[in-house]
Design a protein around this motif. Structure first.
Motif, mmCIF file in Angstrom:
data_model
loop_
_atom_site.group_PDB
_atom_site.id
_atom_site.type_symbol
_atom_site.label_atom_id
_atom_site.label_comp_id
_atom_site.label_asym_id
_atom_site.label_seq_id
_atom_site.Cartn_x
_atom_site.Cartn_y
_atom_site.Cartn_z
ATOM 1 N N ALA A 1 16.331 46.238 31.339
ATOM 2 C CA ALA A 1 16.953 47.883 31.014
ATOM 3 C C ALA A 1 18.090 46.700 30.252
ATOM 4 N N ASP A 2 18.956 47.752 29.065
ATOM 5 C CA ASP A 2 20.624 47.322 29.132
ATOM 6 C C ASP A 2 21.594 47.249 30.590
ATOM 7 N N LEU A 3 21.304 46.566 30.856
ATOM 8 C CA LEU A 3 22.288 46.625 31.791
ATOM 9 C C LEU A 3 23.587 45.369 31.993
ATOM 10 N N VAL A 4 24.543 45.953 32.096
ATOM 11 C CA VAL A 4 25.762 44.908 32.228
ATOM 12 C C VAL A 4 26.335 44.990 33.371
ATOM 13 N N LYS A 5 27.052 43.815 33.640
ATOM 14 C CA LYS A 5 28.049 43.805 34.078
ATOM 15 C C LYS A 5 29.884 44.471 33.651
ATOM 16 N N VAL A 6 30.152 45.333 34.838
ATOM 17 C CA VAL A 6 31.672 45.933 34.470
ATOM 18 C C VAL A 6 32.732 45.006 35.852
ATOM 19 N N ASP A 7 33.648 44.645 34.915
ATOM 20 C CA ASP A 7 34.440 44.148 35.685
ATOM 21 C C ASP A 7 35.730 45.050 35.611
ATOM 22 N N ILE A 8 37.008 44.767 36.514
ATOM 23 C CA ILE A 8 37.773 45.604 37.023
ATOM 24 C C ILE A 8 39.020 44.882 37.306
ATOM 25 N N LEU A 9 39.761 44.834 35.684
ATOM 26 C CA LEU A 9 40.797 43.919 36.056
ATOM 27 C C LEU A 9 42.189 44.432 36.662
ATOM 28 N N LEU A 10 43.516 43.589 37.173
ATOM 29 C CA LEU A 10 44.718 44.046 37.443
ATOM 30 C C LEU A 10 45.446 42.966 36.280
ATOM 31 N N GLN A 11 45.969 43.279 36.045
ATOM 32 C CA GLN A 11 46.915 42.420 35.158
ATOM 33 C C GLN A 11 46.022 41.282 34.513
ATOM 34 N N GLY A 12 45.130 41.550 34.116
ATOM 35 C CA GLY A 12 43.809 40.392 33.700
ATOM 36 C C GLY A 12 43.089 39.962 34.229
ATOM 37 N N ASP A 13 43.516 39.641 35.805
ATOM 38 C CA ASP A 13 42.699 38.777 37.494
ATOM 39 C C ASP A 13 41.668 40.117 37.168
ATOM 40 N N GLN A 14 40.558 39.618 37.630
ATOM 41 C CA GLN A 14 39.459 40.733 38.450
ATOM 42 C C GLN A 14 39.791 40.706 39.809
ATOM 43 N N VAL A 15 39.513 42.021 40.207
ATOM 44 C CA VAL A 15 38.894 42.370 41.136
ATOM 45 C C VAL A 15 37.841 42.409 42.386
ATOM 46 N N ASP A 16 37.008 41.250 42.562
ATOM 47 C CA ASP A 16 36.331 41.173 43.033
ATOM 48 C C ASP A 16 34.807 42.611 43.054
ATOM 49 N N ALA A 17 35.909 42.748 44.492
ATOM 50 C CA ALA A 17 35.194 44.130 44.899
ATOM 51 C C ALA A 17 34.744 44.743 44.275
#
Ligand code: GDP
Ligand code: MG
Length: 596
Positions: A479-495
């Motif tokens: 399937a066409d799956l992707v990882k979406v990251d959430i960034l705070l001031q450019g830094d990834q918030v892993d959870a």
């Protein structure tokens, strides 16, 4: 006991159709539990089971019953009712010769009725069709007897009618168990073989293992061997539950009971394994042994970081009682120290979390659950991803996701609503059958990731509660799956990283950034919150800057009030997490992860 007077059976039913109540009534009818000792749902041992009204663990009870002057021993084997525990269900069914198919006389056949029936048929069990709750004013036994008869291919008159509540029809049902189920068969003089269908950790006695003897005989003080591992243990005690444990001089062909060896971990006594004798071992396992496969993973973190050792000990303890529980330590910028835990499904997750919170007095937060993905990178390495943070960087050749085969039963008027929902969850229609004029069975193949989360709730709300659902694993699919990251001031918030279908990435990104914008307090500088796929930003919010000076609020007034505020702020600091240069109260992350 002579196998000819043994009958091994289970009760299969859709949830709430009255299995536990009927089981209670049977205990009473056969006299193994005195009325004054009766508590509702006697067999549902754990508190959580009792409160939620679900049966998690199977158990066996032996009940005496006399027909035409002959004393029979009926072994009732309780099966877990939820799809998360389907392997345990299959082992329980394999321990029986017959099944009571119990259907609510005011509801008719539901999805789990069918799923359980098909499983019972696969195990070649003799089926006794029974309508329950005939005392209800809304009961329509004639109608549902016809439905049931058509389903299993018998006459409507063959369908028994009982009430687990009043006890009406229960003695007749017990008679029917004796007369229509076959007695167990096995070779009495062959090397002993018994199949484990349940194993439970008990604080006082260690692991209690429930078995069905197929061939030969097991007696106390012998050395037994677990065939999957070859491990040998001394048989300290063997007996039957009636329903309290009663030690016996041994168990022979067709008998069902428990054994105790003193092992302390259910992993040494695995459901599905074959027990034989060390001195005269059988050659062939009974078959079907399989290690439990976690289907859903989630991070579990203590809200108070200093509880981490308590959580670790608690998981170690729970593991003794739950062979399907899997975990390893994990750290998160946002949440601190915790564990990555694998579960059989969402109900299993909820049960484990609830037990941790209740029995070990922990406050926990869990990250968004995800299924297991097979990711092939451009250089053709295959990575099994159980955590979004393990999703490989760079070019991806293919991502495969686990699929589920779902069966939904609804009144015909809701067909459109169900199809719309399944379509929106990337489902493919496999077929549709009318059970009667008003009710249809709809079959879909749907990504497991879509079905394990809020699918059931959406289904219920779109069908005014009428739909019933059952599903099972059904291979995997690219399937066409992707990882979406959430960034705070450019830094990834892993959870907050998530793996989603590309079509849903944008809505996940906007939802999460908007949520965090609400929850994260303003800082001294402007903070962008972004959602990104790789280096591509797909959503953005801004937290505007503020000159935060707590003391200015006090207009230079009361000094003690100033001090209090400062102290409060200091206390708050302890729970602050740094993401890059941004200071975020842990509460904000926790609130963002909690379902609203
Ligand atoms: P299970 O989920 O199949 O184990 O179902 P339970 O035994 O927990 O019963 C579900 C609900 O139906 C409970 O509220 C019971 O009190 C009720 N119930 C069970 N059997 C009967 C019955 O024969 N008559 C009536 N009126 N209610 C019943
Ligand atoms: Mg029950």
């Amino acid at each position: 006991t002579d196998p000819s007077v043994i009958r091994n059976f289970c009760i299969i039913a859709h949830i709430d159709h009255g299995k536990s109540t009927l089981a209670d009534r049977m205990l009473q009818c056969t006299g193994v539990v005195q009325p004054r000792d009766m508590k509702a749902q006697y067999l549902d041992r754990m508190d959580i089971e009792r409160e939620r009204g679900i049966t998690i663990k199977s158990q066996a009870v032996r009940m005496p019953w006399e027909v035409d002057g002959v004393d029979y021993a009926l072994n009732m084997i309780d099966t877990p009712g939820h799809v998360d525990f389907s392997y345990e269900v299959s082992r329980s069914l394999a321990s029986c010769e017959g099944a009571i198919l119990l259907v609510d006389a005011a509801q008719g056949i539901e999805a789990q009725t069918l799923a359980n029936l098909y499983l019972a048929m696969e195990h070649e069990l003799e089926i006794i069709p029974v309508l329950n709750k005939i005392d209800l004013p809304a009961a329509d036994p004639d109608r549902y007897a016809a439905e049931l008869a058509q389903l299993i291919g018998c006459e409507p008159e063959d369908v028994l009618r009982v009430s687990g509540k009043t006890g009406v029809g229960v003695p007749e049902l017990l008679d029917r168990v004796v007369t229509s189920l076959p007695a167990p068969v096995g070779q009495a003089d062959a090397p002993a073989r018994a199949m484990i269908f349940d194993s439970v950790y008990d604080t006082y006695r260690g692991v209690v293992t429930y078995v069905r003897v197929v061939d030969g005989r097991l007696t106390p003080r012998e050395k037994i061997r677990m065939m999957s591992t070859g491990a040998a243990h001394e048989l300290l005690e063997i007996g039957v539950s009636s329903p309290e444990p009663q030690p016996t001089e041994g168990l022979g062909v067709g008998e069902v009971g428990y054994l105790i060896t003193g092992v302390k971990d259910v992993r040494q006594s695995k459901v599905g394994d074959t027990v034989t004798l060390e001195s005269d071992p059988a050659e062939q396992e009974i078959g079907g042994y399989r290690d439990p496969q976690p289907m859903v993973f989630s991070g579990l973190y203590p809200i108070d970081g200093s509880d981490y050792p308590v959580l670790r000990d608690a998981l170690d303890k729970l593991k003794l009682n739950d062979a399907a529980l899997n975990y390893e330590p994990e750290t998160s910028v946002a949440l601190g120290f915790g564990f990555r835990v694998g579960f059989l499904g969402l109900l299993h997750l909820e049960i484990v979390r609830e037990r941790l919170e209740r029995e070990f007095d922990l406050d926990l937060i869990s990250t968004m659950p995800n299924v297991v993905y097979q990711v092939t990178t451009e250089d053709r390495t295959v990575v099994e991803v159980t955590n979004p943070s393990e999703f490989p960087e760079g070019k991806i050749h293919e991502v495969r996701e686990p699929m589920a085969a779902a069966t939904i039963i609804v009144p015909a008027e809701f067909i459109g609503a169900v199809m719309e929902l399944c379509q929106s969850k990337r489902g493919h229609l496999q077929g549709m059958d009318y059970l009667s004029e008003e009710r249809v069975e709809i079959r879909y193949r749907i990504p497991l990731a879509e079905i394990v989360f809020d699918f059931f709730d959406s289904l219920k709300s779109r069908t005014k509660g009428y739909a019933s659902l059952n599903w099972g694993a059904d291979g995997d699919q690219a399937a066409d799956l992707v990882k979406v990251d959430i960034l705070l001031q450019g830094d990834q918030v892993d959870a907050f990283s998530a793996i989603t279908h590309r079509d849903f990435a944008y809505s996940y990104g906007t939802m999460m950034t908007a949520k965090l914008k609400e929850l994260i307090p303003r800082q001294q500088f402007e903070v962008p919150i972004q959602a990104a796929i790789g280096s591509r930003i797909i959503a953005r919010e801004n937290i505007r800057a503020i000159r935060k000076d707590v003391l200015s609020k006090c207009y230079g007034g009361d000094i003690s009030r100033k001090r209090k505020l400062l102290e409060k702020q200091k206390e708050g600091k302890k729970r602050m997490k740094m993401v890059g240069t941004v200071e975020v109260p842990q509460e904000a992350f926790i609130a963002a992860l909690s379902s609203d």
